[in-house]
Design a protein around this motif. Structure first.
Motif, short mmCIF file in Angstrom:
data_model
loop_
_atom_site.label_atom_id
_atom_site.label_comp_id
_atom_site.label_asym_id
_atom_site.label_seq_id
_atom_site.Cartn_x
_atom_site.Cartn_y
_atom_site.Cartn_z
N ASP A 68 37.85 -17.05 22.88
CA ASP A 68 37.63 -17.49 24.28
C ASP A 68 36.88 -16.38 25.01
OD1 ASP A 68 39.53 -15.52 24.66
OD2 ASP A 68 41.12 -16.87 25.35
N LEU A 69 36.73 -16.55 26.32
CA LEU A 69 35.98 -15.57 27.12
C LEU A 69 36.60 -14.18 27.00
CD1 LEU A 69 33.92 -14.72 29.32
CD2 LEU A 69 35.47 -15.69 31.03
N GLN A 70 37.93 -14.09 27.12
CA GLN A 70 38.59 -12.78 27.09
C GLN A 70 38.38 -12.08 25.76
OE1 GLN A 70 39.98 -11.31 29.90
NE2 GLN A 70 39.71 -9.55 28.56
N ASP A 71 38.46 -12.83 24.68
CA ASP A 71 38.26 -12.26 23.35
C ASP A 71 36.85 -11.65 23.25
OD1 ASP A 71 38.76 -11.64 20.68
OD2 ASP A 71 38.03 -13.58 19.97
N PHE A 72 35.86 -12.37 23.80
CA PHE A 72 34.49 -11.84 23.83
C PHE A 72 34.42 -10.58 24.70
CE2 PHE A 72 30.85 -11.80 26.81
CZ PHE A 72 29.94 -11.17 25.98
N GLU A 216 33.41 -21.80 34.55
CA GLU A 216 33.11 -21.58 33.13
C GLU A 216 34.39 -21.94 32.35
OE1 GLU A 216 32.49 -17.45 32.08
OE2 GLU A 216 31.61 -17.93 30.12
N GLU A 217 35.45 -21.17 32.58
CA GLU A 217 36.78 -21.55 32.06
C GLU A 217 37.66 -22.06 33.20
OE1 GLU A 217 37.58 -18.84 28.09
OE2 GLU A 217 38.55 -18.23 29.94
N GLY A 218 37.39 -21.56 34.41
CA GLY A 218 38.16 -22.01 35.58
C GLY A 218 37.76 -23.43 35.96
N ASP A 219 38.63 -24.11 36.70
CA ASP A 219 38.32 -25.51 37.07
C ASP A 219 37.37 -25.56 38.28
OD1 ASP A 219 39.80 -25.14 39.39
OD2 ASP A 219 41.59 -26.13 38.60
N TYR A 220 37.10 -26.78 38.76
CA TYR A 220 36.08 -26.95 39.81
C TYR A 220 36.44 -26.22 41.10
CZ TYR A 220 39.04 -30.29 42.27
OH TYR A 220 40.06 -30.86 42.98
N THR A 221 37.75 -25.94 41.32
CA THR A 221 38.12 -25.26 42.58
C THR A 221 37.52 -23.84 42.64
OG1 THR A 221 40.21 -24.41 41.70
CG2 THR A 221 40.28 -26.57 42.80
N TYR A 222 37.25 -23.24 41.47
CA TYR A 222 36.61 -21.92 41.47
C TYR A 222 35.19 -22.03 42.01
CZ TYR A 222 40.44 -20.02 38.66
OH TYR A 222 41.67 -19.60 38.23
N HIS A 237 27.21 -20.73 35.51
CA HIS A 237 27.91 -21.72 34.67
C HIS A 237 28.13 -22.99 35.49
CE1 HIS A 237 28.42 -19.17 31.20
NE2 HIS A 237 28.99 -18.23 31.94
N GLY A 238 29.27 -23.11 36.14
CA GLY A 238 29.51 -24.28 37.00
C GLY A 238 29.72 -25.58 36.26
#
Ligand code: ADE
Ligand code: ZN
Length: 357
Positions: A68-72, A216-222, A237-238
């Protein structure tokens, strides 16, 4: 791996290469190819942790298996630790600008992560001077135009971001840095944590471009909160904006550009295949987007590779590609005369290929 639905013929590849492209979402530290990484580690006597790959081949295996993003990101921050001198930052950026130019990318707005270097006791001036010199030399050598966007790391406290911004004012003042962005681990660190940072820049430098990674990983509220609280005019991203039709309407009305990174989204397991990305949905709704490489040294492709994979999944026509290219130009932060120059080149290339592909 999904089988491509549309063939990207040699003629189409030539078209996509010649089509004037703008890149708005590429992290210079994410262009650090394994070859250069190991070369700089040696040049600077950096001993990488024992868990880090030791050869290019080992890197490539690791890069195909990010969870996932954190692993990267855990790998990415170690990778950038080989960057020490102004020359290192210059070499890194020049290698990217050359590659981008070969791909037919005529204008790049590039991110960098100063906090990833400051915490290793590298001076801000060393980082900015190396990147700025590369932007200028790339303009002279390749004729491309390039702008620097400084990103804040969202996993660090907002007070740290404020300090970097205060130290960076002179670069915003003299135009060396053109934009402000927000990156790193998204979900635990929502945009509202960084309101002060964005306010500081917006009030003092109203012409500076504001953007943020969101959805990107967060939902639309981000995405919503980045627009409403940080006052960004662009979203990196978006892709999760598709979860809200109200938000999509707002993106359309405000002509807010999404900087989409197809290969990145697959490599970081946001989607299983590029075919799942809401690219046709955004296109049909008139939401502007650009296609970008994010961290090309890690995700298996530069800007042209991303264009080609999008073509293989969605089979856009020359007219549709023209719209995508023009939207990228219009959403760029270069001046109107440069935009017109790029639009004219788009017309020229599309007229040439209209009958051919
Ligand atoms: N930093 C580098 N690449 C990133 C990404 N895809 N998302 C968030 N932060 C990043
Ligand atoms: Zn990114």
């Amino acid at each position: 791996m999904t089988i491509p639905k549309y063939e990207c013929t040699d003629c189409m590849k030539n078209f996509l290469k010649e089509l004037p492209k703008c890149e708005h979402h590429v992290h210079l530290e994410g262009t650090l190819e394994p070859n250069l990484l190991f070369k700089l580690a040696e040049r600077n006597n950096i001993i990488l942790p024992s868990t880090f790959p030791t050869t290019v081949e080992e890197c490539n295996i690791r890069y195909n298996n990010f969870g996932d993003l954190q692993d990267f990101l855990d790998h990415y921050y170690i990778g950038m630790s080989v960057l020490i001198t102004e020359q290192d930052f210059y070499d890194l950026a020049m290698a990217y600008f050359q590659k981008a130019c070969e791909d037919g990318c005529l204008h790049s707005e590039v991110f960098f992560d100063p906090q990833g270097h400051l915490e290793r006791n590298i001076d801000l001036e060393t980082v900015v001077a190396g990147f700025d010199k590369a932007c200028k030399d790339a303009n002279k050598k390749f004729g491309t135009t390039n702008k620097l966007i400084m990103c804040l790391l969202r996993h660090l406290p907002n007070s740290d971001g404020l300090k970097v911004l205060r130290d960076s004012k002179k670069y915003y003042q003299n135009g060396t840095i053109h934009g402000l962005g927000l990156d790193s681990s998204e979900k635990p660190f929502p945009p509202q944590l960084f309101e002060d940072c964005y306010n500081l820049i917006r009030t003092e430098f109203p012409n500076v471009g504001l953007t943020a990674h969101a959805g990107e990983e967060g939902d639309y509220t981000y995405v919503e909160n980045s627009l409403n609280l940080l006052n960004v005019t662009r979203i990196d991203h978006g892709i999760n904006s598709k979860q809200s039709s109200e938000l999509m309407e707002k993106l359309y009305q405000n002509k807010t550009m999404l900087t989409i990174c197809p290969l990145s989204n697959v490599k970081l397991q946001c989607v299983k295949d590029v075919a799942e990305l809401p690219i046709p949905l955004f296109f049909d709704k008139g939401i502007p987007f650009s296609i970008n490489s994010d961290d090309p040294a890690y995700f298996g492709g530069y800007i042209l590779d991303n264009y080609i994979v999008v073509h293989e999944r969605f089979g856009f026509s020359v007219e549709q590609w023209k719209t995508i290219s023009l939207n990228g130009i219009n959403g760029s932060w270069c001046d109107e005369s440069r935009k017109q120059e790029l639009r004219d080149k788009v017309d020229e290339v599309c007229n040439k290929y209209l009958e051919l592909v």
